[in-house]
Design an enzyme around this catalytic site. Structure first.
Site, PDB file in Angstrom:
ATOM      1  N   GLU A 184       0.815  -1.226   0.000  1.00  0.00           N
ATOM      2  CA  GLU A 184       0.000   0.000   0.000  1.00  0.00           C
ATOM      3  C   GLU A 184       0.847   1.274   0.000  1.00  0.00           C
ATOM      4  O   GLU A 184       0.784   2.088   0.930  1.00  0.00           O
ATOM      5  CB  GLU A 184      -0.971  -0.011   1.170  1.00  0.00           C
ATOM      6  CG  GLU A 184      -2.012  -1.103   1.034  1.00  0.00           C
ATOM      7  CD  GLU A 184      -2.996  -1.157   2.192  1.00  0.00           C
ATOM      8  OE1 GLU A 184      -2.739  -0.547   3.248  1.00  0.00           O
ATOM      9  OE2 GLU A 184      -4.029  -1.818   2.040  1.00  0.00           O
ATOM     10  N   GLU A 206      -6.888  -7.750  -0.804  1.00  0.00           N
ATOM     11  CA  GLU A 206      -7.243  -7.734   0.624  1.00  0.00           C
ATOM     12  C   GLU A 206      -8.654  -7.191   0.776  1.00  0.00           C
ATOM     13  O   GLU A 206      -8.997  -6.179   0.167  1.00  0.00           O
ATOM     14  CB  GLU A 206      -6.353  -6.759   1.409  1.00  0.00           C
ATOM     15  CG  GLU A 206      -4.953  -7.179   1.652  1.00  0.00           C
ATOM     16  CD  GLU A 206      -4.214  -6.124   2.503  1.00  0.00           C
ATOM     17  OE1 GLU A 206      -4.860  -5.404   3.295  1.00  0.00           O
ATOM     18  OE2 GLU A 206      -2.997  -6.022   2.347  1.00  0.00           O
TER      19      GLU A 206
HETATM   20  C1  GAL Z   1      -4.372  -2.955   5.027  1.00  0.00           C
HETATM   21  C2  GAL Z   1      -2.952  -3.468   5.144  1.00  0.00           C
HETATM   22  C3  GAL Z   1      -2.903  -4.777   5.891  1.00  0.00           C
HETATM   23  C4  GAL Z   1      -3.732  -4.704   7.138  1.00  0.00           C
HETATM   24  C5  GAL Z   1      -5.141  -4.302   6.775  1.00  0.00           C
HETATM   25  C6  GAL Z   1      -6.080  -4.232   7.951  1.00  0.00           C
HETATM   26  O1  GAL Z   1      -4.431  -1.601   4.717  1.00  0.00           O
HETATM   27  O2  GAL Z   1      -2.368  -3.648   3.879  1.00  0.00           O
HETATM   28  O3  GAL Z   1      -1.561  -5.081   6.204  1.00  0.00           O
HETATM   29  O4  GAL Z   1      -3.179  -3.763   8.002  1.00  0.00           O
HETATM   30  O5  GAL Z   1      -5.108  -3.027   6.184  1.00  0.00           O
HETATM   31  O6  GAL Z   1      -7.354  -3.797   7.578  1.00  0.00           O
END
Ligand code: GAL
Length: 673
Positions: A153, A312
């Site tokens: 990110e 994700e």
């Molecule tokens: C994302 C990040 C992950 C984790 C996740 C939690 O932004 O890439 O590592 O922190 O959020 O929601």
């Protein structure tokens, strides 16, 4: 040509961030057994593990990662392997404290979290290149490797650093962009408030100033910060391409406008082999499934319409908002499959096994603290089966009806200080227009203002304050050629340097809209106005009004009261073969829909009566067939009309005329023919 799909992955991607280093090795065998049980096809590994891989400068420990990759490979699970460059080890920062970023007011961040990096720092760049090289050399031909996941990110949590290395780097960037300091003076309008620079060495980042700084400098600094981060992505990507040819390289985007505002994803979309995105539901009172759809459409658009991958999202609650609701039963599957409907080649999560320690222990995961006898686990297993049943949709593309213009540079410029009204928010207008289109069941492609728009019958411009002359000409050509354009207020005002286009506003759009705006007349907080149409229809609006002078356009709605009473509020301009609409105020939801209905009629965009609100219907189509996704976000069973009969892939039932979609359920129909 680099590969654009995960190597060796023959099904939709399903899995999550896998952090086995947080657990004793004895747990790993249970992990892979349960991954198989859930139908996991790919996991992301090693994203935060630099400190373990290189515990001391030049000392490496790859043994544990060898064992993890071998274990996953033996169990048929593909690996999205991280380069761990988002968290350099503490020894690195002890040796190079100046690699920690500095805020605009001169404070340096400390080690102890993640993402604290000055992207101009030469020592960071060298160390990142080194660990990336080591990983590529060791794992470039590992049979488990499906793709590379560079960093994590980019752009959050630190979007820009203001240290001295960045100042020097900024000057070099400006010299490349402008050639001479006089050209910078001209572009930034530095005669204003006596800011004229005598040489590049005089120029600094836009650090703390007593009152508002130079807006063009601030805008260029945003461009510079984004470009600098991109340089670092490219450096890693090029190493990986060289040492591991044929393995696609990605980095996880955060296209949701509420989640990252510092990255120009139009530019980044051209750099990655495969666009991937992270998306989390934001609890701000708005309809989360609409925001999700918008982020997914934007992701597909920065991928140029090609398949992309949701890398994700969460199985249930997150833990970084003030209040983190658990997802309701079925919501996870609806979320995942809505991303898939809008072009994702699968659904991945943060994270596989819920952590016991650290900052994210209250964040949901695929395998919760409570283990397999939990609702979340059962839904995860169900989703794995659904994605398996949908595997034939791979490589098909989402079909869009209309385009919405979006540009991060314009958003950055619009958000600078001292604008006519603090209540006008470009993102809010983008959200509002998107929502109005969503509620008409129209699928949206986002497009850059200079992109070829000829394929779209309707192009909506929610709030595009900064517009180049080229963009203005592009929109004129589009309308002359038969397109229908719908533009919201405070668009086309300034050029790429935040300088007002010459002549009356909106300079870039005057001709296509057939009008000028003599003066902005923003409203005071809480004030509203009424606008009335030819048939007497009244619409409500707030925040913004204008003194619009038609110069070829016809007035369709007129201000009934407020500062601009009697002036046009909504206009329509016939130009060439097409039509350009202009909305000069912030209409409420009903008002926006009324204007959209008229513009959609001009554009002959299909009306979709018979589809209930919040029943999302999207199509993907390609060589394997044409698929209709119907996602019922309501608590009531729904019927979705079908043009052609087909087979529902999740239940196996055949459907003709219409498909029943139970409350909260998802149906995916392979249409015959
Ligand atoms: C994302 C990040 C992950 C984790 C996740 C939690 O932004 O890439 O590592 O922190 O959020 O929601």
């Amino acid at each position: 040509m680099p590969e654009t799909t995960p190597k060796g992955l023959t099904r939709l991607a399903f899995g999550g961030d896998y952090n086995p280093e947080q657990w004793p090795e004895s747990v790993w065998t249970e992990d892979v057994r349960l991954m198989r049980e859930a139908g996991v096809t790919m996991v992301s590994v090693g994203i935060f593990s630099w400190a373990l891989l290189e515990p001391a400068p030049g000392t490496y420990d790859f043994g544990w990662l060898d064992r993890v990759l071998d274990l996953l490979h033996d169990n048929g699970i593909r690996v999205d392997l991280g380069t761990p460059t988002v968290v350099p080890p503490v020894w690195f920062f002890r040796a190079h404290p100046e690699a920690l970023p500095v805020t605009a007011d001169g404070r340096r961040y400390e080690f102890g979290s993640r993402g604290a990096i000055c992207h101009s720092n030469a020592d960071y760049r060298a160390a990142a290149a080194n660990i990336t090289t080591r990983l590529a050399e060791r794992y470039g031909d590992h049979p488990a490797l499906a793709m590379w996941h560079v960093h994590n990110e980019y752009g959050v949590p630190v979007s820009a650093c203001y240290c001295d290395s960045c100042a020097a780097h900024f000057r070099r960037w400006l010299a490349r962009r402008y050639g001479t300091v006089d050209a910078v003076n001209e572009a930034w309008g530095t005669t204003f408030w006596g800011q004229r620079y005598g040489g590049f060495d005089d120029i600094n980042p836009p650090r703390l100033t007593p009152t508002v700084g130079n807006p063009a400098q601030a805008l260029d600094y945003k461009r510079f910060a984004d470009a600098t981060i991109r340089e670092n992505f490219r450096a890693e990507r090029d190493i990986l391409h060289r040492l591991a040819p044929g393995v696609p390289v990605t980095t996880n985007f955060m296209t949701a406008l509420s989640q990252c505002d510092s990255i120009d994803y139009w530019a980044w979309g051209r750099e990655v082999d495969l666009v991937t995105n992270d998306h989390y539901l934001i609890t701000d009172g708005r309809r989360t499934h609409v925001n999700l759809a918008m982020a997914a459409d934007l992701t597909r658009s920065v991928a140029g319409g090609a398949p992309w991958l949701l890398l994700e999202h969460s199985t249930s609650g997150v833990n970084w908002q003030p209040r983190n609701p658990a997802k309701t039963p079925g919501q996870m599957a609806r979320n995942s499959l809505a991303h898939v409907a809008r072009g994702s080649e699968g659904a991945m999560f943060f994270q596989w096994r819920q952590s016991r320690r650290g900052a994210e222990k209250f964040h949901s995961a695929m395998l919760p603290h409570g283990g397999t006898d939990t609702r979340v686990w059962r839904e995860v297993v169900g989703l794995g089966a659904s994605l398996d049943a949908l595997r034939e949709i791979r490589a098909t593309r989402t079909v869009a009806d209309v385009a919405v213009l979006w540009d991060w540079h314009s958003w950055w410029a619009q958000n600078l200080e001292w604008r006519p009204s603090a209540d006008h928010d470009a993102r809010e207008r983008a959200d509002a227009f998107y929502e109005a289109l969503y509620d008409r069941h129209l699928t949206v492609d986002f497009a850059h203002p200079e992109a070829d728009l000829s394929a779209y019958p309707l192009v909506v411009v929610p709030a595009l304050y900064l517009m180049t002359e080229a963009a203005g000409h592009n929109l004129t050509r589009y309308v002359e050629g038969g397109g229908t354009l719908l533009v919201s207020y405070f668009s086309g005002i300034v050029d790429e340097h935040d300088a007002v286009h010459e002549g009356a506003c909106p300079g870039a759009l005057r001709d296509v809209l057939g009008l000028t705006v003599e003066e902005f007349a923003p409203l005071l907080e809480g004030d509203t106005v009424r606008v009335t149409g030819p048939d007497g229809t009244g619409l409500a609006a707030d925040v913004w009004t204008e003194f619009v002078v038609p110069r070829g356009a016809e007035t369709v709605w007129t201000y009934a009261d407020g500062p601009a009473a009697g002036y046009p509020a909504v206009t329509r301009h016939r130009l060439g073969e097409g039509t350009a609409w202009y909305v000069s105020t912030r209409l409420d939801t009903g008002g926006l829909d009324a204007v959209l209905a008229r513009a959609a009629e001009d554009a002959r965009v299909p009306a979709r009566p018979g589809l209930p609100r919040d029943v999302e219907v999207v199509r993907r189509t390609g060589e394997s067939g044409s698929y209709l996704f119907a996602i019922n976000h309501t608590g009531t069973d729904a019927k979705v009309p079908l043009d052609t009969p087909g087979t529902e892939l999740l239940t196996g039932e055949t459907a003709a005329g219409r498909i029943e979609v139970p409350a909260g359920a998802v149906r995916v129909v392979r249409l015959d023919g």
